[in-house]
Design a protein around this motif. Sequence first.
Motif: not given
Length: 763
Positions: A410-411, A438-443, A450-456, A493-496
């Motif tokens: 999620x970026x 981000x929060x919606x996905x978590x809920x 698994x969600x990996x977040x990066x602002x990007x 972000x690319x790494x994520x």
Amino acid sequence: MNKLCLLGLVVSLASQSAYADTSAAPLQDKQAFIANLIKQMTLDEKIGQLRLISIGPEMPREMIRKEIAAGRIGGTFNSITRAENRPMQDAAAKSRLKIPMFFAYDVIHGHRTIFPISLGLAASWDMDAIAKVGRVSALEAASDGIDMTFAPMVDIARDPRWGRTSEGFGEDTYLVSRISKVMVESFQGQSPAAPTSLMAAVKHFALYGAVEGGRDYNTVDMSPTKMFNDYLPPYRAAIDAGAGGVMVALNSINGVPATSNTWLMNDLLRKDWGFKGVTVSDHGAITELVRHGVARDGREAAKLAIKAGIDLSMNDSLYGEELASLLKAGEVDQADIDNAVREVLGAKYDMGLFEDPYRRIGKASDDPADTYADSRLHRAEARDVARRSLVLLENRKQTLPLKKAGTIALVGPLADAPIDMMGSWAAAGRPHQSITVREGMRQVLGDKAKVIYAKGSNVTHDKAILDYLNFLNFDAPEIVDDPRPAAVLIDEAVKAAKQSDVVVAVVGESRGMSHESSSRTTLEIPAAQRELIKALKATGKPLVLVLMNGRPLSLAWEREQADAILETWFSGTEGGNAIADVLFGDYNPSGKLAITFPRSVGQIPMYYNHLSIGRPFTPGKPGNYTSQYFEEPNGPLYPFGYGLSYSDFSLSNLSLSSKTVKQGQDLDASIVVKNTGKRDGETVVQLYLQDVTASMSRPIKELKNFHKVMLKAGEERTLHFTIKADDLKFYNGQLQWAAEPGEFRVQVGLDSQAVQQQSFELL
Ligand code: BGC
């Protein structure tokens, strides 16, 4: 508070509120009551009633209360709690005539619970959902002591460079008019006097959405037929629905500012349309008459405004400074002032304030312990409406819905941006209460994936733009800029992405980019974010773009990069949950665009219902002298009315009840719609009409009706549309509203472009 308690409160407060001498005119008789009150008012008190001030740092509260007690303020806006409004109402109760104050606010798309921005609400094409927004907003705002909203905003917008496109309901006259009516009815409930209702002041009268070049506050120049056929009906719909107020636009119309436009406010609004309510100038608009170049000075500006029919002057001192001396000099008549006062008092009467000034303020002991308590929000309603406003623009290889499994990157700078979820004009909404993507996905996911977040990336690289956007918010910086170099953000972000099965990038505009005074010369996603998209695409992972924006964007390049695109506007307090519901298939998207998405800014203005022309584009040899740009294809990227679903729908068997119709008669059009997909889902079946030959060129099609229908997988249904005699009418060159005999085409589609067609003849 229970009902009995509420009743007791009303009775006791009503008996406290005595107005000077009411013996001659009982409260039940509105006209007599107000006339009697006006008779007792001094000139200063009258002028005081016309003054509407903003609650802000400009004037200390104590001074405001003094002014109110002296009868020098009629109403305020921007105070948003009962505790703030009560002392002001108390001050009014101490004034000589005890005329109550009223409290207004810009409740546009929610009050404490923020719903999607209006352009998103329109994309739901769901009148029940929109009515819910109006009702919840009114309930919440009224319980905070507010009496009036400066809404709905029904300016037709066909130039997305205009930042306030986000605030309105799109480009189409019919759709915006339907919504206008629903909004007024739901804000005002059974009556604007009800303690749970707000009075609606429709805005911005008129034509504000047509500012030249899409630059805010610019001039408007428009032919009378375009005005009457396309731009005026939504305001009229609000008036016909009983809107108690009208806010007058800041722009000029064919050279005459709306604020000094006698034709607009007297001839059209009051005489032709029969409007009986109160008019309000926009912020500082009377003073601006000098800069418009129609008034020599403030004195002349005040005279022009009162003569033209501006009742309440918003944040403008000119009525107070000039009206008394204008009257003395005979330049303004007593009747000009008395008429305005009558409308202001009439609006207060209609809001129920003479019966009980504390109608919406209540008793201090009943004030909420915590104004911002989450329990005061309507989260379930917000989530439901937000889901309905989302528009699926692309979905190649059935990328969506995503599985609730595996790893998701999620970026994007908007993936976790609470303030941006709310959009502009977010009333009393609080960013910390909004659910980000981000929060919606978590809920919605819990621990299923698994969600990996990066602002990007940041929203923009452009420091000047950043400063501009941050200047817009008085409380805190709008945009939190990540100081790390762009390349570092992208690498993260690319790494994520590389570690994930799919990438979800939340990109677009920060909310300040689609706002009052935020006009743009380009419709592109800022370069910083486009660089991110490019890098993500290069990873080869499936790429889902979740767009946040308040206007159509030019997405030709993004469409090539992404496997799926979900348009989410600014979706409000529960936006993140709603978006996650759609991404993971818990809700099947059903929204349809209420505004055309052009390919590029150079095509603007672009709207589906343009007039027929002599050389319509016909593909062929280059330079074939038909209407086109030579650098890119004609037509929009995404047409008005367009939006995908996780199901497929088909239309067949369009048929008309007759091939001819007489003047004044109705006609039935029917069509079979089928859900050919594997999921239950909703779609919007749209009916357009074309008046093929008339005394003037007519639009190539115009929306006249629609049905939003829910169909189970495999289900088929026959829909009927009544084409009413009035649907065939238009304002002709003499501005007569009439239907002309000849051929009409009926077009029915799931968007404005791909339609089935049949003809009939009006005899
Ligand atoms: C806007 C109006 C708004 C008013 C009060 C103005 O700047 O143009 O739409 O109602 O402010 O907040």
